[in-house]
Scaffold this motif. Structure first.
Motif, mmCIF file in Angstrom:
data_model
loop_
_atom_site.group_PDB
_atom_site.id
_atom_site.type_symbol
_atom_site.label_atom_id
_atom_site.label_comp_id
_atom_site.label_asym_id
_atom_site.label_seq_id
_atom_site.Cartn_x
_atom_site.Cartn_y
_atom_site.Cartn_z
ATOM 1 N N GLY A 142 0.818 -1.420 0.313
ATOM 2 C CA GLY A 142 0.010 -0.077 -0.069
ATOM 3 C C GLY A 142 0.591 1.454 0.179
ATOM 4 N N GLY A 143 1.991 1.368 0.374
ATOM 5 C CA GLY A 143 2.970 2.449 0.701
ATOM 6 C C GLY A 143 2.704 3.081 1.836
ATOM 7 N N ARG A 144 4.010 3.850 2.301
ATOM 8 C CA ARG A 144 3.896 4.398 3.606
ATOM 9 C C ARG A 144 4.885 5.669 3.591
ATOM 10 N NH1 ARG A 144 4.055 0.429 8.004
ATOM 11 N NH2 ARG A 144 3.188 -0.984 6.670
ATOM 12 N N PHE A 145 4.869 6.421 4.710
ATOM 13 C CA PHE A 145 5.705 7.347 5.123
ATOM 14 C C PHE A 145 6.145 7.156 6.560
ATOM 15 C CE2 PHE A 145 6.869 12.185 4.233
ATOM 16 C CZ PHE A 145 8.029 12.210 4.948
ATOM 17 N N GLU A 146 7.397 6.359 6.744
ATOM 18 C CA GLU A 146 7.593 6.041 8.200
ATOM 19 C C GLU A 146 8.761 7.420 8.671
ATOM 20 O OE1 GLU A 146 9.623 2.363 8.010
ATOM 21 O OE2 GLU A 146 7.964 1.329 7.086
ATOM 22 N N LEU A 147 8.338 7.743 9.871
ATOM 23 C CA LEU A 147 9.190 8.653 10.532
ATOM 24 C C LEU A 147 8.998 8.408 12.016
ATOM 25 C CD1 LEU A 147 10.876 11.182 10.595
ATOM 26 C CD2 LEU A 147 9.185 12.632 10.454
ATOM 27 N N ALA A 148 10.108 8.033 12.745
ATOM 28 C CA ALA A 148 10.022 7.700 14.005
ATOM 29 C C ALA A 148 11.574 7.440 14.724
ATOM 30 C CB ALA A 148 9.569 6.085 14.105
ATOM 31 N N ALA A 149 11.533 7.468 15.934
ATOM 32 C CA ALA A 149 12.988 7.580 16.866
ATOM 33 C C ALA A 149 13.195 6.001 16.490
ATOM 34 C CB ALA A 149 12.480 7.827 18.157
ATOM 35 N N VAL A 150 14.744 6.117 16.411
ATOM 36 C CA VAL A 150 15.271 4.806 16.366
ATOM 37 C C VAL A 150 15.375 3.929 17.741
ATOM 38 C CG1 VAL A 150 17.322 3.379 15.706
ATOM 39 C CG2 VAL A 150 16.840 5.345 14.486
ATOM 40 N N GLY A 151 14.928 2.518 17.640
ATOM 41 C CA GLY A 151 15.053 1.935 18.880
ATOM 42 C C GLY A 151 13.398 1.898 19.586
ATOM 43 N N ALA A 152 13.727 1.328 20.998
ATOM 44 C CA ALA A 152 12.244 1.324 21.613
ATOM 45 C C ALA A 152 11.860 2.580 21.968
ATOM 46 C CB ALA A 152 12.600 0.366 23.110
ATOM 47 N N ALA A 153 10.454 2.867 22.061
ATOM 48 C CA ALA A 153 10.169 4.174 22.444
ATOM 49 C C ALA A 153 8.675 4.026 22.842
ATOM 50 C CB ALA A 153 9.950 5.085 21.157
ATOM 51 N N ARG A 154 8.091 4.638 23.595
ATOM 52 C CA ARG A 154 6.751 4.923 23.821
ATOM 53 C C ARG A 154 6.349 6.161 22.968
ATOM 54 N NH1 ARG A 154 5.551 6.638 28.446
ATOM 55 N NH2 ARG A 154 7.884 7.436 29.099
ATOM 56 N N THR A 155 4.948 6.121 22.582
ATOM 57 C CA THR A 155 4.547 7.505 22.034
ATOM 58 C C THR A 155 3.193 7.799 22.499
ATOM 59 O OG1 THR A 155 3.379 6.068 20.405
ATOM 60 C CG2 THR A 155 5.550 6.382 19.806
ATOM 61 N N LYS A 156 2.932 9.242 22.175
ATOM 62 C CA LYS A 156 1.614 9.694 22.468
ATOM 63 C C LYS A 156 1.265 10.947 21.420
ATOM 64 C CE LYS A 156 1.707 9.322 27.529
ATOM 65 N NZ LYS A 156 1.783 10.068 28.920
ATOM 66 N N GLN A 157 0.122 10.976 21.220
ATOM 67 C CA GLN A 157 -0.300 11.905 20.112
ATOM 68 C C GLN A 157 -1.270 12.901 21.162
ATOM 69 O OE1 GLN A 157 -2.054 9.697 16.858
ATOM 70 N NE2 GLN A 157 -0.170 10.073 15.443
ATOM 71 N N PHE A 158 -1.241 14.024 20.368
ATOM 72 C CA PHE A 158 -2.279 15.256 20.776
ATOM 73 C C PHE A 158 -2.096 16.157 19.572
ATOM 74 C CE2 PHE A 158 1.962 16.591 22.439
ATOM 75 C CZ PHE A 158 1.965 17.968 22.210
ATOM 76 N N TYR A 159 -3.216 16.715 19.497
ATOM 77 C CA TYR A 159 -3.215 18.051 18.799
ATOM 78 C C TYR A 159 -2.740 19.238 19.404
ATOM 79 C CZ TYR A 159 -6.084 15.534 15.174
ATOM 80 O OH TYR A 159 -6.565 14.771 14.096
ATOM 81 N N PHE A 160 -2.142 20.205 18.515
ATOM 82 C CA PHE A 160 -1.769 21.601 19.207
ATOM 83 C C PHE A 160 -2.874 22.195 19.156
ATOM 84 C CE2 PHE A 160 0.324 25.641 18.554
ATOM 85 C CZ PHE A 160 1.629 25.404 19.343
ATOM 86 N N PRO A 161 -2.924 22.900 20.599
ATOM 87 C CA PRO A 161 -4.481 23.044 21.101
ATOM 88 C C PRO A 161 -5.033 23.958 19.849
ATOM 89 C CG PRO A 161 -2.659 23.442 22.622
ATOM 90 C CD PRO A 161 -2.186 22.999 21.405
ATOM 91 N N ASP A 162 -6.272 23.603 19.860
ATOM 92 C CA ASP A 162 -7.367 24.150 18.948
ATOM 93 C C ASP A 162 -7.183 24.260 17.503
ATOM 94 O OD1 ASP A 162 -8.934 24.954 21.110
ATOM 95 O OD2 ASP A 162 -8.077 26.909 21.526
ATOM 96 N N THR A 163 -6.330 23.301 16.921
ATOM 97 C CA THR A 163 -5.808 23.419 15.656
ATOM 98 C C THR A 163 -6.072 21.801 15.121
ATOM 99 O OG1 THR A 163 -3.427 22.640 15.654
ATOM 100 C CG2 THR A 163 -4.237 25.104 16.322
ATOM 101 N N ASN A 164 -5.952 21.613 13.865
ATOM 102 C CA ASN A 164 -5.674 20.353 13.399
ATOM 103 C C ASN A 164 -4.107 20.055 13.015
ATOM 104 O OD1 ASN A 164 -8.178 19.149 13.239
ATOM 105 N ND2 ASN A 164 -9.003 20.670 11.561
ATOM 106 N N VAL A 165 -3.199 20.512 13.703
ATOM 107 C CA VAL A 165 -1.886 20.299 13.697
ATOM 108 C C VAL A 165 -1.777 19.208 14.653
ATOM 109 C CG1 VAL A 165 0.458 21.087 14.105
ATOM 110 C CG2 VAL A 165 -1.132 22.579 13.051
ATOM 111 N N LEU A 166 -1.036 17.962 14.024
ATOM 112 C CA LEU A 166 -0.948 16.791 15.005
ATOM 113 C C LEU A 166 0.601 16.506 15.592
ATOM 114 C CD1 LEU A 166 -2.318 14.316 16.104
ATOM 115 C CD2 LEU A 166 -1.482 13.246 13.902
ATOM 116 N N ILE A 167 0.593 16.310 16.960
ATOM 117 C CA ILE A 167 2.043 16.095 17.309
ATOM 118 C C ILE A 167 2.121 14.508 17.790
ATOM 119 C CG2 ILE A 167 3.418 16.890 19.018
ATOM 120 C CD1 ILE A 167 2.527 19.535 18.738
#
Length: 605
Positions: A57-82
Motif C-alpha cells: 500500500g505504501g507508507r511514510f515512516e518517521l520515528a525514533a530509532v529503538g524502543a520508544a513509547r509514543t503519545k499523540q495530541f493536537y496542538f491546542p485548537d488546531t488540526n496540527v498533530l504532534i
C-alpha cells in the motif's frame, strides 16, 4: 500493533490522527507512520495506503530509532498533530500538518510537512518514504532534482525535500539522522508538475507555514458559539468536520477513507469518500448550531450548483451521493491486489449504493435548507423553486419501498424512517412557505404530510412489540426511529414513544451503545455481524434528553465519550471489545456528538 498471519503489521483504526488541507487528508499512526494519503483530493487514488495493505500500500515512516513509547495530541485548537517519542536517551516529536490557504500555486502544491524536533536529550531518527501510486497498482520512478527526490508515476509526481541528506533505496527514499536537544529537521512532500516546480522547504519556511496553519485553525474555531460542558470534545468534532470539507466546491465527505472494515472478515467494507446528501445535510445542521455559517453557505452553493432536481438516475430527482466535484458516476470495483486492513478484504473504491433509492435524503436536505434559511440567510427564489420541485416529487412518491437509510442490499422495503423523513421534507417546506409567504401548493402538501403521519401511526406501530418498528407491518426494531422525537414528528413524552424507547433500550442498547438493528431478524443482504453504530448512540442520548431522563442521558453520553480514541475521534462503529470499526473518522458520528452535547447542555441548564 498486531501481526497478521501473513507477517504484515497494522495499527488499529483508533491508533491514528488526522491532518488535512481542505482538499485531502492524511492518517498519521501513533508510530509516526502516514499510512493513508490520497493526492490531490479525497477521492483520488492513494499514494500511501498501507492501512489497507501493509506490504503493497505504501507508507511514510518517521520515528525514533529503538524502543520508544509514543503519545499523540493536537496542538491546542488546531488540526496540527504532534506525535511524541519517549526513549531512554530523550524525548522527540513529529509535528505533522498540511498548510491551508496561500495562493493558487501553493494550493496546487498540496504540501504535507513533517517537522521533527528533539525536545530533550539526543535522539536518532529514521525515515523511509515509500509511495505506491494508484492504490499500489502503478509503478513509479525515482530521480533527484538537486536535493529534491521526485517520485513520478506518469500521472502524478511528488517531490520530497528534507533538511537532512536523502538516500535512494530502490524506488524509495530513506534517511537516518540524529538531533540534539533544541535541534529540528523538516521533511516536506509536494505535488509537483506543470507550473508547480520542485522546491526545497527550509526550516524558516516550515516555521512560517506552521505558524500560519495554527493561526488559520484558531481563527476558524474562534467563531464557535459553544460554551458548554464538553467544549473540548465538541470543538474537536467541529475541527474534524471542517477537515472533511472540500473547499473548492463546499462538498462534505462522509469519511476520508475506504474499506476500513465494519467487521473483520466480512463484506461490509465501503468507500465513504463521497458526498452523501444525508450526512452532509446533517453536518450543516451541526455547524449552524455552533455558528459556522460559512460552511453551511458553501454547502448550499454545492447543492445549488451540483444537486439540482433531475440529476438522479431514474430512481428519483436526487442521488443519495455525489462526487466531491458533483459528478454522479461512482462505479464500484474491488481492488483484488490489496489484502485489506488486517487482511479483511474486499477493498472497494466507488460505491454502487449511489444508484439506490433512499427517500429519507429529501427530508435531510430540505431540513438543512430550512435551518439555513432560518439561522443563516434567506434562500433565493431559484433555490425555493428547487425545493418546491423536490417536495412535489416527494408528495407523489413517498409511499414506495426503498433501500432505506442503512443502504441495505437485501431488497426494498417500506421503511418507517424513510416515511418519517418524507414527512420532514414536506413539513419543513410548509414552515418556510408560511414564514416567508412563499408560493406553494400548500393544500396538496398538507394533505400528503397528514397522510404520511397517519400511515406511520397505523402501519409503523407494532402492538406486539409496543413500539414503532423498522418497516411497515413488521416487528423488527430499528434505532433509526430514535429520530421520531428529534425531528418533532412525535412528542418525546408520548406514551407510544416512551414505550418505543423502552423497547429499544431493552433490545438494541448495550452499555449506552446502540445497534442499528438485528441483521438476523432483518436480513440486509450482507455477510457478517457488525458493531454498535455510534450515531445511533448519540441519537439515543438526545432521545433520553427530550424524554426528560437527564441522569440516564448524561451517563450514556459520558460513557460514549470513553469510546473515542486518544484524540477524541470516532469511526463509524464500535466493536464488542470497544474497538473503532469502519471508516475513520466518520462525519455522521461527530455531527451527532455535537447535537447531543448541545441539547444535553441546554437541558441541564
Amino acid at each position: 500493533m498486531t501481526e497478521t498471519s501473513g507477517g504484515a503489521r497494522y495499527l488499529r483504526i483508533s491508533e491514528h490522527g488526522l491532518i488535512g488541507d481542505l482538499r485531502s487528508v492524511a492518517l498519521v499512526g501513533t508510530d509516526g507512520t502516514i499510512d493513508w494519503y490520497c493526492c490531490p483530493n479525497f477521492d483520488a487514488p492513494s499514494v500511501f495506503g498501507s492501512i489497507l495493505d501493509a506490504e503493497h500500500g505504501g507508507r511514510f515512516e518517521l520515528a525514533a530509532v529503538g524502543a520508544a513509547r509514543t503519545k499523540q495530541f493536537y496542538f491546542p485548537d488546531t488540526n496540527v498533530l504532534i506525535t511524541r517519542f519517549f526513549t531512554e536517551v530523550g524525548v522527540g516529536e513529529v509535528q505533522d500538518f498540511m498548510p491551508v490557504g496561500g495562493g493558487p500555486a501553493e494550493t496546487e502544491r498540496h504540501r504535507l510537512i513533517r517537522r521533527v524536533v528533539c525536545v530533550r536529550g539526543s535522539i536518532p531518527f529514521r525515515v523511509r518514504v515509500a509511495p505506491r501510486f494508484d492504490y499500489g497498482a502503478r509503478e513509479h520512478t525515482l530521480r533527484f532534482v538537486g536535493d529534491v527526490a521526485v517520485f513520478d508515476s506518469g500521472e502524478l509526481s511528488l517531490g520530497l525535500t528534507a533538511t537532512v541528506p536523502l538516500e535512494a533505496e530502490g524506488r524509495d527514499v530513506r534517511a537516518e539522522f540524529k538531533l540534539a536537544e533544541g535541534e529540528s529537521s523538516v521533511f516536506a512532500l509536494d505535488q509537483v508538475g506543470g507550473e508547480v516546480s520542485p522546491r526545497r522547504c527550509a526550516r524558516t519556511e516550515a516555521d512560517e507555514q506552521f505558524s500560519a496553519t495554527v493561526a488559520y485553525w484558531r481563527r476558524w474555531l474562534s467563531a464557535s458559539k459553544y460554551r458548554g460542558r464538553w467544549r473540548e470534545m465538541v470543538h474537536r468534532s467541529a475541527l474534524t468536520l471542517k477537515l472533511l470539507t472540500y473547499a473548492p466546491t463546499g462538498a462534505i465527505v462522509a469519511a476520508p477513507t475506504t474499506s476500513l472494515p465494519e467487521m473483520f472478515g466480512g463484506d461490509r467494507n465501503w468507500d465513504y469518500r463521497y458526498v452523501w446528501v444525508r450526512d452532509a445535510a446533517f453536518c450543516v445542521y451541526a455547524l449552524l448550531r455552533l455558528g459556522f455559517h460559512g460552511e453551511a453557505e458553501a454547502f448550499m452553493k454545492f447543492v445549488t450548483r451540483h444537486i439540482s432536481p433531475g440529476d438522479g438516475k431514474g430512481s428519483g430527482p436526487l442521488q443519495i451521493m455525489y462526487g466531491i466535484d458533483g459528478r454522479t458516476d461512482l462505479p464500484e470495483r474491488e481492488l483484488a491486489h490489496l489484502e485489506g486492513h488486517f487482511g479483511s478484504a474486499p477493498v472497494r473504491v466507488g460505491n454502487a449504493a449511489a444508484d439506490q433509492l433512499q427517500l429519507d435524503i429529501y427530508g435531510a436536505l430540505i431540513d438543512s435548507i430550512y435551518l439555513y434559511d432560518k439561522w443563516a440567510q434567506p434562500i433565493s427564489s431559484d433555490q425555493w423553486d428547487d425545493v418546491c420541485a423536490l417536495v412535489d416529487w416527494v408528495c407523489g412518491h413517498w409511499d414506495q419501498p426503498d433501500e432505506g437509510i442503512w443502504e441495505t442490499r437485501g431488497g426494498r422495503r417500506n421503511f418507517l424512517y424513510s416515511r418519517l423523513m418524507c414527512w420532514v421534507a414536506i413539513e419543513r417546506a410548509i414552515r418556510m412557505a408560511n414564514r416567508r409567504g412563499l408560493p406553494a401548493d400548500l393544500m396538496r402538501w398538507r394533505e400528503c404530510r397528514d397522510a404520511i403521519y397517519r400511515r406511520i401511526m397505523s402501519r409503523g406501530w407494532s402492538e406486539r412489540r409496543g413500539a414503532f418498528v423498522q418497516h411497515e407491518d413488521g416487528d423488527v426494531l430499528d434505532a433509526a426511529v430514535l429520530m421520531m422525537p428529534l425531528s418533532k414528528f412525535i412528542a418525546p413524552t408520548d406514551p407510544k414513544w416512551l414505550s418505543t424507547l423502552d423497547a429499544l433500550t431493552k433490545d438494541l442498547v448495550s452499555d449506552s451503545l446502540v445497534y442499528r438493528y438485528d441483521p438476523v431478524a432483518s436480513p440486509d443482504g450482507l455477510r457478517g455481524d457488525e458493531g454498535t453504530f455510534s450515531i445511533c448512540s448519540f441519537w439515543y442520548v438526545e432521545a433520553l434528553v427530550h424524554a426528560g431522563r437527564l441522569d440516564e442521558a448524561r451517563l450514556a453520553f459520558e460513557k460514549m465519550l470513553t469510546y473515542a480514541n486518544h484524540l477524541g475521534l470516532y469511526a463509524e462503529e464500535i466493536s464488542h471489545t470497544g474497538e473503532q470499526q469502519g471508516n475513520f473518522p466518520q462525519a455522521f458520528t461527530h455531527l451527532a456528538l455535537i447535537s447531543a452535547a448541545f441539547n444535553l447542555d441546554k437541558a441541564l441548564g
